[in-house]
Design a protein around this motif. Sequence first.
Motif, short mmCIF file in Angstrom:
data_model
loop_
_atom_site.label_atom_id
_atom_site.label_comp_id
_atom_site.label_asym_id
_atom_site.label_seq_id
_atom_site.Cartn_x
_atom_site.Cartn_y
_atom_site.Cartn_z
N PHE A 1 60.04 -57.36 -31.83
CA PHE A 1 60.07 -58.41 -30.80
C PHE A 1 59.09 -59.55 -31.15
O PHE A 1 59.35 -60.72 -30.84
CB PHE A 1 59.73 -57.85 -29.42
CG PHE A 1 60.88 -57.14 -28.75
CD1 PHE A 1 62.15 -57.72 -28.69
CD2 PHE A 1 60.70 -55.90 -28.16
CE1 PHE A 1 63.21 -57.07 -28.06
CE2 PHE A 1 61.75 -55.25 -27.53
CZ PHE A 1 63.01 -55.83 -27.48
N VAL A 2 57.99 -59.20 -31.77
CA VAL A 2 57.05 -60.25 -32.22
C VAL A 2 57.73 -61.12 -33.28
O VAL A 2 57.69 -62.35 -33.22
CB VAL A 2 55.74 -59.64 -32.76
CG1 VAL A 2 54.78 -60.75 -33.18
CG2 VAL A 2 55.10 -58.71 -31.73
N ALA B 1 61.35 -67.47 -33.46
CA ALA B 1 62.10 -68.52 -32.75
C ALA B 1 61.19 -69.71 -32.45
O ALA B 1 61.60 -70.87 -32.55
CB ALA B 1 62.68 -67.95 -31.45
N LYS B 2 59.94 -69.43 -32.12
CA LYS B 2 59.00 -70.51 -31.81
C LYS B 2 58.74 -71.35 -33.07
O LYS B 2 58.70 -72.59 -33.00
CB LYS B 2 57.69 -69.91 -31.29
CG LYS B 2 56.67 -70.94 -30.83
CD LYS B 2 57.03 -71.49 -29.46
CE LYS B 2 56.13 -72.65 -29.06
NZ LYS B 2 56.61 -73.29 -27.83
N ALA B 3 58.57 -70.68 -34.18
CA ALA B 3 58.34 -71.41 -35.43
C ALA B 3 59.57 -72.22 -35.81
O ALA B 3 59.47 -73.38 -36.22
CB ALA B 3 57.97 -70.43 -36.56
N LYS C 1 61.92 -65.34 -22.55
CA LYS C 1 63.37 -65.20 -22.45
C LYS C 1 64.10 -66.22 -23.32
O LYS C 1 65.04 -65.89 -24.04
CB LYS C 1 63.82 -65.35 -20.99
CG LYS C 1 63.63 -64.08 -20.18
CD LYS C 1 64.43 -64.09 -18.89
CE LYS C 1 63.64 -64.74 -17.78
NZ LYS C 1 64.35 -64.69 -16.49
N SER C 2 63.64 -67.47 -23.25
CA SER C 2 64.41 -68.47 -24.00
C SER C 2 64.21 -68.29 -25.51
O SER C 2 65.12 -68.54 -26.29
CB SER C 2 64.06 -69.89 -23.53
OG SER C 2 62.90 -70.34 -24.16
N LEU C 3 63.03 -67.81 -25.91
CA LEU C 3 62.82 -67.57 -27.34
C LEU C 3 63.58 -66.32 -27.80
O LEU C 3 64.09 -66.26 -28.92
CB LEU C 3 61.33 -67.44 -27.65
CG LEU C 3 60.54 -68.75 -27.49
CD1 LEU C 3 59.04 -68.49 -27.52
CD2 LEU C 3 60.93 -69.76 -28.57
#
Lengths: 332, 332, 212, 212
Positions: free
Chosen positions: A156-157, A163-165, A317-319
Amino acid sequence: MKKLINNPEVVVEEMLEGMVRAFPQYVRKLEGYNVIVRADAPVKGKVALVSGGGSGHEPSHAGYVGKGMLDAGVAGAVFTSPTPDQIFEAIKAVDGGAGVLLIIKNYTGDVMNFEMAGDMARDEGIEVASVIVNDDVAVENSTYTVGRRGIAGTVFVHKIAGAKAQAGGTLEEVKAVAEKVIKNVRSMGMALTPCIVPAAGKPTFTIGDDEMEIGMGIHGEPGTMRTNIMKADEIVDHLMSKILADLPFESGAEVAVMVNGLGGTPLMELFILNRRVSQILDEKGIKVYRTYVGEFMTSLEMAGASITLLKLDDELKSLLDAPADTPAFKQL
Amino acid sequence: MKKLINNPEVVVEEMLEGMVRAFPQYVRKLEGYNVIVRADAPVKGKVALVSGGGSGHEPSHAGYVGKGMLDAGVAGAVFTSPTPDQIFEAIKAVDGGAGVLLIIKNYTGDVMNFEMAGDMARDEGIEVASVIVNDDVAVENSTYTVGRRGIAGTVFVHKIAGAKAQAGGTLEEVKAVAEKVIKNVRSMGMALTPCIVPAAGKPTFTIGDDEMEIGMGIHGEPGTMRTNIMKADEIVDHLMSKILADLPFESGAEVAVMVNGLGGTPLMELFILNRRVSQILDEKGIKVYRTYVGEFMTSLEMAGASITLLKLDDELKSLLDAPADTPAFKQL
Amino acid sequence: MAVDSAKLVEIIKAISEKITENKEYLTQLDSAIGDADHGINMSKGFRAVVEKISGMEGKDCGTILKTVGMTLISTVGGASGPLYGTAFMKAGQAVTGKSHLDFNDLITLMEAALEGIKYRGKAEKGEKTIVDALEPAVEALKRHREEGVEVALREAVEEAKKGMEYTKDIIAKKGRASYLGERSLGHQDPGATSCYIMLETMAAQLLDGKKS
Amino acid sequence: MAVDSAKLVEIIKAISEKITENKEYLTQLDSAIGDADHGINMSKGFRAVVEKISGMEGKDCGTILKTVGMTLISTVGGASGPLYGTAFMKAGQAVTGKSHLDFNDLITLMEAALEGIKYRGKAEKGEKTIVDALEPAVEALKRHREEGVEVALREAVEEAKKGMEYTKDIIAKKGRASYLGERSLGHQDPGATSCYIMLETMAAQLLDGKKS
Ligand SMILES: Nc1ncnc2c1ncn2[C@@H]1O[C@H](COP(=O)(O)OP(=O)(O)O)[C@@H](O)[C@H]1O
Ligand SMILES: Nc1ncnc2c1ncn2[C@@H]1O[C@H](COP(=O)(O)OP(=O)(O)O)[C@@H](O)[C@H]1O
Ligand SMILES: [Mg+2]
Ligand SMILES: [Mg+2]
Ligand SMILES: [Mg+2]
Ligand SMILES: [Mg+2]
C-alpha cells in the motif's frame, strides 16, 4: 527440496532474467546488479521510489516497478537484504532530479543497508529520503526493541506514494503521504507450512500436521504463537481482533483490505478468508473501500496468509484509486 | 489436510461469497446458484461469454468476469463440472439479446453439462453457440479418443473472444475468433506435488520426494509420464519440444506466452521457467509478443506449472492488446 | 607480538575457514530465532573476502582490513553484512598506513571495531547480539593490557565465550530475534557465536605465531 | 414380477445405500485413472435423489424415474451426472404413466437407459465406460427373456460383472481416463463398477420381492 530451479546459487539472477524477458515493456535490469528499474528510468522531474529487500517475496518488490508505483526494486539474496552498493546503483539509475524516496521494511538488515546506500547517494549530491514500514501487529511494540516488522502493508505504501510521485508530488510530499500510509496500515499473518530457502535446502522450521504458526513473519522466522490448526473463520477472527484493536479501526472508518497469500495457499482459500474479514468489518460498521486478494508479499512456497487493513481518508482514497501499470499490480 | 477452510462441504459457496465481497465493483452472484456474473449483466446488445468448470482452478473462471472478458463464470464442485441448470441460469442472466458463447474445456463432463444447458437455453429462444478448448499437447490426439484436455490456454480464449465481444462482434464473429485461438494455442504442464480435494481429504496421488509427473492435468489426474525430478531448464526443454512441434510453431512466428503456476509454486520459480522459455524462442527465431507469468489456471495447492504458446496474427494481436478489467486479469 | 600484512592475510583466511566449517551450525542457531541464514551469509562473505585479499600481502594492514570491511558490506547483505563490514572498516581506519601491528594496535583496532558495530547497530550489551561477545572481549584486552598479549588474548576469548553463552539467558532486543519476545529465551545468538568463533581463531593464530 | 411405485422407490433407496457404502471404493478406483471423485459424485447425487423421491410412492413409475434422472443431472455434475441422469430420464420416458412395471417394462426401460447413456456419452462397448457393464446386462436380459425374470436378472448381473472386470484389460477411449492412454490398462473403470453395483442391487431387490 522440490523446486523448479536450476541451481540454488543463482535463483535470484535467473528469476530477474526471466522477469525482464517477460516484461520488457515495463522493466529493465541494471547490468551487473540485481536491480530492476522502470524501462523508461530515470523519469525526469518525478520523485523516484526505490524499494527492495531479500528475494523470495515475489512479486515484491520488482513486480511493482512501473507507472504509478516504484521506479526500482532491489533484489537481495533469498530472505537477505540487498547490499548498499546495489541499492546505491538503483538510486543513481532512477534519480530524475527530483529526489529519491527509499521504502524500507523494518528489519535491522534492510534498515542498515538502505541507510548506508542513502548516505552514499547523498555524498554524490542526490536528494534521498526514506520511510520505514512496520505494519506487523504480531510483534509487540516496545521502546526497547527495534519495533515491528514490515510485511504486506508495504504494498500500500508503494501504491499510494507511487501515485503521489506520478502526480508530481515533491519528495517531501511523497514522503509525507508514505508516512501517512505507514501510520494507518496494520497487518498480521499466519502460516500452515514452512518454506525452503533454496541455498539451505531444508525447511525453515518444523511444524506438526495439525499445527499452525500465528504471527508468522515473511522470512520463515518463527511467529509469536503456535497452536492447533483452526478453522478459517477462527483464524480470521484472531488476526482481525489484533489488527482492529491496534490502530484502532473504529466504526465509521473506511478501509482498504488486503488478503495476501504467502505463496503456497491457493486463491480459493484466500477468498474464504476474505469472506470472514468482510463480515467482521460489516459487523463493526467499518466500510470496505477496496479489497485486494492475491499474492502480494510472499514467503516462497509457504502456505499461509496475512491480512492488512489500511485506514483511508480522502487523500489516500484518491491516490489508491489512481491507475497503476506494473507487472504485478495493475489498476485501470 | 492443511487448508484455510471452514467446512469442506461449502468451500465453493464460501469462496464465491468472499469473492463477491472483495469485488462488488466487478461482479455479483446469482442468488441460489454458484454463478458469478458481471455486476452490470446483462450488457445489452453485446455477445455474452459464459465459461466455467469445476472449482479449484481459481482464478479460473469467475476471476475473469468483467469488462473485456467473460460475462459469467459457473463454478461446479471442486474438480467437477457444474450441472446444466447452473449453466442455464448463467446463460439467462447474461444474455443481452446478441447471443451467448459457451467456452468449454474439453472434458467429457464439461462438454455434456454445457451442451445440455445450451439445449435448455435454445429451447427458450436464446441464441447459443459453443467452442471447446483442447490445448493440452500432453494427450495424444486420436480419432478414437475424446481428444485433448483444455487447460491454461483457455484463458487466451477468454481474453481474445472477450475483446471481440466487447468490440461489438456478432456471435458468429466471436465464435470464429475463439476458434482461431483454439486452433493456434498449445499447452503442456507438469507437477511436483499432488493436491487435496477438500471433500476427499487426501492427496489425489502419491509421488516420491525425487519424482515429478509430466503431462499432468489440472484435476490431479495422472500425467503421461513419471520421471525423476529434473532441473527447471530441462523441464522447460521437454515441455517446449512437445508444444513447439505440435502446431508447429516455426521461425518467424509471433507468439503470446503464458507461464502458469498450478497453485503451490511460487512466482520466483515461474520466472526461472520463463527465462528458459524465452531463450528457446529466441533460438528458434520465434518472436515473443507478450508474456504472462502467474497463476491463471490452477489445481488447488498443487506445485507445478504449465507453459502455453499462442500463435498470433494481426487480428489476435490487436484483440490481445485490448484493455481488460476483471478481478484477476487487468490490462491497461 | 608483531603482525605483518602477510600474517594478517593469513589470520583472515583462517577466520574464513572456521566460519565455513561452522556454516551449518550458525545457520541452525539462526533457524531457531531468526531466518536460518547467518552461516550462509557469513561464509558467502568470507569466501569473497579471501578472494579479494589474496595477493594483498604487500599492502598495509589498514588497507587490508578496510578491504575486508568493504567486501563484507558489498557481498553479505542482511544484518551481519553492514555490522561486521563496518567493524572491519573502522578497524582498518584505526590502523591506516601501518605495515605491522603490535599489541597496542590490536587493542586500538578492536576498540574501533566494537565502536563501529555499536554505531551501526545501535545495540548495547545485553540485547542478544554480536555486542554480547565482542564488548567483553575488548574490555578484557584492555583490562589485561599490562599482562601481555598472551594473557590478554586468552582472557578475551574466555570472556567472549561467556558473553556468547549468556545470550541464551536473555531476551533479544535487537535484530530479527527481537520479534520473538520471550520465545527467544534459551537460544544462543548466532551473531555472538560467529563473533566468538572469529575471536578465538584470531587468538589461536596470534598465539601460535608467538610461540614460533 | 410386478413392481409398484412403492417398490420402485424402495429399490432406488437400496441403490442409494449401496452406492454410499461403496463411496470410498469408487473414489479410489477413480483416483487411479481419473480425478478421484466418482464415489463422491454418485453418493452426493443419490443422497439428493432419496430426498426428492421420499413421499413419491403415489406417483407413477415413469415420473419417479424421471425425477431420479433430473435430480442426478442437477446435483452431480461431472461426467456421471449427465450420463446416469439421462439414463434414468430415458428410462422414465419409456414407462410414462405406468403405476406398475412388469418384466417386459423392465427390459424396455433398461434398453432406454442404455440408449440414453450411449446417446449422451457417444461411447461404444470396449471403451472402458459405464457401457461396458450396462450393455452386456441389457443384452442378457433380452437374450433370456423367455426364461423368466429370475434367470434373466441373474444372467444380466453376471454379464455386468464380467463387463466390469473386462474394463481392466482395455484402454480407455472415452472420459477422463482416456487421457492416460496405455497407463489406463490394469485399472477397473469406476463408472462400470458403479453401474454393476446398481444392477446387482436392483436384481437383489427384485428377486427378494419375487420370493416374498
Ligand atoms: N543491531 C544489532 N547490533 C548488533 N548485532 C546485531 C544487530 N542486529 C542483529 N545483530 C546480529 O546479527 C545476527 C543475525 O545476522 P544474519 O542472520 O546474518 O542477518 P539477518 O538477521 O538479516 O538474517 C544476530 O544473531 C545478531 O547477533
Ligand atoms: N462418454 C462416456 N460414456 C459412458 N461413460 C462414460 C463416458 N465418459 C466417462 N464415463 C464414465 O464416467 C466415469 C467417471 O465418472 P465421474 O468420476 O463421476 O466423472 P468425472 O470424470 O467428470 O470426474 C468413468 O469411470 C466412466 O465409466
Ligand atoms: Mg537474513
Ligand atoms: Mg470429476
Ligand atoms: Mg539471519
Ligand atoms: Mg471423476
